[in-house]
Scaffold this motif. Structure first.
Motif, PDB file in Angstrom:
ATOM      1  N   ILE A  25       0.841  -1.200   0.000  1.00 26.06           N
ATOM      2  CA  ILE A  25       0.000   0.000   0.000  1.00 26.06           C
ATOM      3  C   ILE A  25       0.876   1.249   0.000  1.00 26.06           C
ATOM      4  N   LEU A  26       1.790   1.324   0.965  1.00 25.20           N
ATOM      5  CA  LEU A  26       2.606   2.528   1.117  1.00 25.20           C
ATOM      6  C   LEU A  26       3.555   2.733  -0.057  1.00 25.20           C
ATOM      7  N   VAL A  27       4.185   1.670  -0.538  1.00 27.95           N
ATOM      8  CA  VAL A  27       5.107   1.793  -1.674  1.00 27.95           C
ATOM      9  C   VAL A  27       4.364   2.286  -2.914  1.00 27.95           C
ATOM     10  N   ASN A  28       3.203   1.714  -3.200  1.00 26.99           N
ATOM     11  CA  ASN A  28       2.447   2.155  -4.375  1.00 26.99           C
ATOM     12  C   ASN A  28       2.047   3.627  -4.272  1.00 26.99           C
ATOM     13  N   LEU A  29       1.570   4.034  -3.107  1.00 25.28           N
ATOM     14  CA  LEU A  29       1.153   5.434  -2.950  1.00 25.28           C
ATOM     15  C   LEU A  29       2.346   6.386  -3.018  1.00 25.28           C
ATOM     16  N   LEU A  30       3.456   6.011  -2.401  1.00 25.61           N
ATOM     17  CA  LEU A  30       4.643   6.878  -2.438  1.00 25.61           C
ATOM     18  C   LEU A  30       5.255   6.945  -3.840  1.00 25.61           C
ATOM     19  N   GLN A  31       5.279   5.837  -4.565  1.00 25.30           N
ATOM     20  CA  GLN A  31       5.778   5.861  -5.946  1.00 25.30           C
ATOM     21  C   GLN A  31       4.898   6.741  -6.827  1.00 25.30           C
ATOM     22  N   ASN A  32       3.583   6.624  -6.655  1.00 25.37           N
ATOM     23  CA  ASN A  32       2.672   7.465  -7.438  1.00 25.37           C
ATOM     24  C   ASN A  32       2.901   8.940  -7.130  1.00 25.37           C
ATOM     25  N   ARG A  34       5.679  10.347  -6.046  1.00 32.52           N
ATOM     26  CA  ARG A  34       6.968  10.736  -6.636  1.00 32.52           C
ATOM     27  C   ARG A  34       6.840  10.951  -8.139  1.00 32.52           C
ATOM     28  N   GLU A  35       6.142  10.055  -8.815  1.00 35.00           N
ATOM     29  CA  GLU A  35       5.962  10.190 -10.261  1.00 35.00           C
ATOM     30  C   GLU A  35       5.101  11.407 -10.606  1.00 35.00           C
ATOM     31  N   ALA A  36       4.106  11.692  -9.781  1.00 30.54           N
ATOM     32  CA  ALA A  36       3.244  12.852 -10.027  1.00 30.54           C
ATOM     33  C   ALA A  36       4.033  14.150  -9.906  1.00 30.54           C
ATOM     34  N   ILE A  37       4.918  14.218  -8.942  1.00 33.71           N
ATOM     35  CA  ILE A  37       5.717  15.424  -8.738  1.00 33.71           C
ATOM     36  C   ILE A  37       6.721  15.601  -9.876  1.00 33.71           C
ATOM     37  N   GLY A  38       7.335  14.518 -10.288  1.00 34.54           N
ATOM     38  CA  GLY A  38       8.278  14.568 -11.401  1.00 34.54           C
ATOM     39  C   GLY A  38       9.583  15.252 -11.049  1.00 34.54           C
ATOM     40  N   ASP A  39      10.332  15.609 -12.090  1.00 32.39           N
ATOM     41  CA  ASP A  39      11.660  16.191 -11.920  1.00 32.39           C
ATOM     42  C   ASP A  39      11.646  17.617 -11.371  1.00 32.39           C
ATOM     43  N   GLU A  73     -12.655   9.230 -10.289  1.00 31.64           N
ATOM     44  CA  GLU A  73     -13.609   8.181  -9.925  1.00 31.64           C
ATOM     45  C   GLU A  73     -13.194   6.792 -10.405  1.00 31.64           C
ATOM     46  N   ARG A  74     -12.217   6.706 -11.304  1.00 30.02           N
ATOM     47  CA  ARG A  74     -11.817   5.412 -11.870  1.00 30.02           C
ATOM     48  C   ARG A  74     -10.438   4.931 -11.423  1.00 30.02           C
ATOM     49  N   ILE A  75      -9.710   5.707 -10.663  1.00 32.97           N
ATOM     50  CA  ILE A  75      -8.301   5.384 -10.423  1.00 32.97           C
ATOM     51  C   ILE A  75      -8.064   4.095  -9.650  1.00 32.97           C
ATOM     52  N   PHE A  76      -9.057   3.586  -8.957  1.00 33.48           N
ATOM     53  CA  PHE A  76      -8.877   2.338  -8.210  1.00 33.48           C
ATOM     54  C   PHE A  76      -9.265   1.105  -9.023  1.00 33.48           C
ATOM     55  N   GLU A  77      -9.694   1.302 -10.267  1.00 38.60           N
ATOM     56  CA  GLU A  77     -10.045   0.178 -11.134  1.00 38.60           C
ATOM     57  C   GLU A  77      -8.774  -0.494 -11.646  1.00 38.60           C
ATOM     58  N   ALA A  78      -8.794  -1.825 -11.674  1.00 39.14           N
ATOM     59  CA  ALA A  78      -7.650  -2.573 -12.197  1.00 39.14           C
ATOM     60  C   ALA A  78      -7.449  -2.248 -13.673  1.00 39.14           C
ATOM     61  N   GLY A  86       2.241   3.041 -17.264  1.00 41.58           N
ATOM     62  CA  GLY A  86       1.629   2.457 -16.073  1.00 41.58           C
ATOM     63  C   GLY A  86       0.848   1.194 -16.388  1.00 41.58           C
ATOM     64  N   SER A  87       0.803   0.279 -15.402  1.00 38.26           N
ATOM     65  CA  SER A  87       0.041  -0.962 -15.568  1.00 38.26           C
ATOM     66  C   SER A  87      -1.401  -0.804 -15.106  1.00 38.26           C
ATOM     67  N   GLY A  88      -1.667   0.207 -14.303  1.00 37.03           N
ATOM     68  CA  GLY A  88      -3.004   0.391 -13.770  1.00 37.03           C
ATOM     69  C   GLY A  88      -3.317  -0.556 -12.618  1.00 37.03           C
ATOM     70  N   LEU A  89      -2.295  -1.157 -12.042  1.00 36.65           N
ATOM     71  CA  LEU A  89      -2.527  -2.101 -10.950  1.00 36.65           C
ATOM     72  C   LEU A  89      -2.198  -1.539  -9.573  1.00 36.65           C
ATOM     73  N   GLY A  90      -1.367  -0.519  -9.490  1.00 37.85           N
ATOM     74  CA  GLY A  90      -0.910   0.000  -8.208  1.00 37.85           C
ATOM     75  C   GLY A  90      -2.038   0.405  -7.278  1.00 37.85           C
ATOM     76  N   LEU A  91      -2.945   1.240  -7.738  1.00 33.18           N
ATOM     77  CA  LEU A  91      -4.027   1.700  -6.864  1.00 33.18           C
ATOM     78  C   LEU A  91      -5.088   0.630  -6.656  1.00 33.18           C
ATOM     79  N   ALA A  92      -5.237  -0.286  -7.620  1.00 37.30           N
ATOM     80  CA  ALA A  92      -6.146  -1.420  -7.425  1.00 37.30           C
ATOM     81  C   ALA A  92      -5.619  -2.307  -6.291  1.00 37.30           C
ATOM     82  N   ILE A  93      -4.308  -2.484  -6.225  1.00 34.10           N
ATOM     83  CA  ILE A  93      -3.693  -3.251  -5.148  1.00 34.10           C
ATOM     84  C   ILE A  93      -3.868  -2.535  -3.809  1.00 34.10           C
ATOM     85  N   VAL A  94      -3.697  -1.228  -3.816  1.00 37.81           N
ATOM     86  CA  VAL A  94      -3.904  -0.439  -2.599  1.00 37.81           C
ATOM     87  C   VAL A  94      -5.319  -0.674  -2.059  1.00 37.81           C
TER      88      VAL A  94
END
Length: 133
Positions: A25-32, A34-39, A73-78, A86-94
């Motif tokens: 849970i924590l790794v997926n949220l923290l990676q997302n 980090r990626e959202a913030i970018g360089d 509204e869709r971000i938790f969908e696999a 992206g694979s679209g699995l990170g937030l579904a796993i969360v």
């Protein structure tokens, strides 16, 4: 270029869950985040606090660009992703891992104001067998 702010209340009650599920849970949220913030850089905040005797709230927030309302509204969908690679699995796993322990997750966001993910877990819970993989 990313500043991480962590606030964890002392003496939180025990969460009876497998450590690797919480780690995912924590790794997926923290990676997302980090990626959202970018360089360009920005801030990620992680907090854990007790809301009541048997309820823990964990939040992960970032100062990224935010998530458009029509996608929120869709971000938790696999397999749903807003990223090219992206694979679209990170937030579904969360979501799956939170619900496995009678927890919940919700996302809050406004464009230009970042995103915030709020997890709620009962302390001293038991596994919900209906949600096992």
């Amino acid at each position: 270029n990313i500043k991480i702010e962590r606030r964890c209340e002392p003496d939180l009650p025990v969460l009876l869950m497998q450590r690797n599920h919480l780690d995912e849970i924590l790794v997926n949220l923290l990676q997302n985040a980090r990626e959202a913030i970018g360089d360009a850089g920005g801030k990620i905040s992680a907090t854990a606090r007790r809301l009541s005797e048997n309820l823990i709230e964990i939040t992960i927030s970032d100062s990224g660009p935010g998530i458009p309302a029509d996608k929120l509204e869709r971000i938790f969908e696999a397999h749903y992703t807003t990223r090219e690679k992206g694979s679209g699995l990170g937030l579904a796993i969360v979501k799956h891992n939170a619900e496995l322990y009678a927890g919940t997750v919700r996302a809050e966001s406004r464009l230009g104001k970042g995103a915030r993910f709020v997890l709620m877990f009962p302390a001293k819970t038991i596994m919900n067998p209906a949600n096992q993989r």
